[in-house]
Design an enzyme around this catalytic site. Sequence first.
Site, mmCIF file in Angstrom:
data_model
loop_
_atom_site.group_PDB
_atom_site.id
_atom_site.type_symbol
_atom_site.label_atom_id
_atom_site.label_comp_id
_atom_site.label_asym_id
_atom_site.label_seq_id
_atom_site.Cartn_x
_atom_site.Cartn_y
_atom_site.Cartn_z
ATOM 1 C CB CYS A 160 43.297 74.018 28.155
ATOM 2 S SG CYS A 160 44.073 72.568 28.881
ATOM 3 C CE1 TYR A 180 39.849 71.582 34.833
ATOM 4 C CE2 TYR A 180 41.874 72.271 35.920
ATOM 5 C CZ TYR A 180 41.007 72.345 34.846
ATOM 6 O OH TYR A 180 41.280 73.194 33.810
#
Length: 314
Positions: free
Chosen positions: A63, A190
């Site tokens: 992440c 994203y």
Amino acid sequence: MLVNGRWSAAWHPVQSTDAKGGFVRQTSGFRNWITPDGAPGPTGEGGFPAERDRYHLFVALICPWASRTLIARALKGLAFISVSVLEPTVTDQGWRFAGGADTARDGAAYLHEIYTRAAPHYTGRATVPVLWDKDRRTIVNNESADILRMFNSGFGSLAESAIDLFPRHLQAEIEEINERIYHRLNNGVYRAGFATTQQAYEEAFADVFGMLDELEARLAAGPFLFGDELTEADVRLFVTLIRFDAAYHGLFKCNLRRLADYKNLSAYLAGMLAVPGIRETVSIDHIKRGYYSIRALNPNGIVPVGPDLASPAL
């Protein structure tokens, strides 16, 4: 996600979209701050004073948002904040703890159990990073931008003072470039990867490569975004760049160019990796296994052997 403290259905990367079919990121639910004297920070309540060995960080090395906080922890000499690294592959119940001894997890199998210990009726996604108070047994904060900034200044004299990631004379400029890099690149990849319409994808794609082109020109003067000063803006940029060729270029369809095709960005990436403490926060293995475990994007779960990443640091 959690609904009134109960896990609801299988994990999926997209929980909300806008009118164009674009990916919408959840707002973080815990926004308290650690401060030198325990007074309230910019948001949330007080009562979280800077102390050694009191706080714990839950992260996943896949992440980028969690990696921001690991880098700040390293640069500011905050090794007394303990860390748990979750498994890189995302399960139907979200982030899962790896096997072996980890006293901080206190028997939890999944990160969402940490959330419901802090708030038994919590509704929302169980995201990383999570900054946990071992004394009060609650979540201090789960917003990476907050944690990055509080690691810089919230621990006062307990932190390393040689590096100031948010110096007063650059604050307005840092805020401005953070906002543009976040929308167009950090979250832009994203928005491209999780778009549900062609229009949303193409808008995000244009943002990503427009921002990379702008940064390529800016970094001709290097070594950092603000000349010789390493700031939080560099930390926020680095975590996206280091994942670009390994994950975003292929899996997220950000395939106009590789990062390796940008001379100045490649030199910048190598320079960031050479800063003491940063290389240790990077695991290309976790990054690849984690992203390619997202079944909505890669149903068969096959992790590619490539790409050949040129940097010896990786």
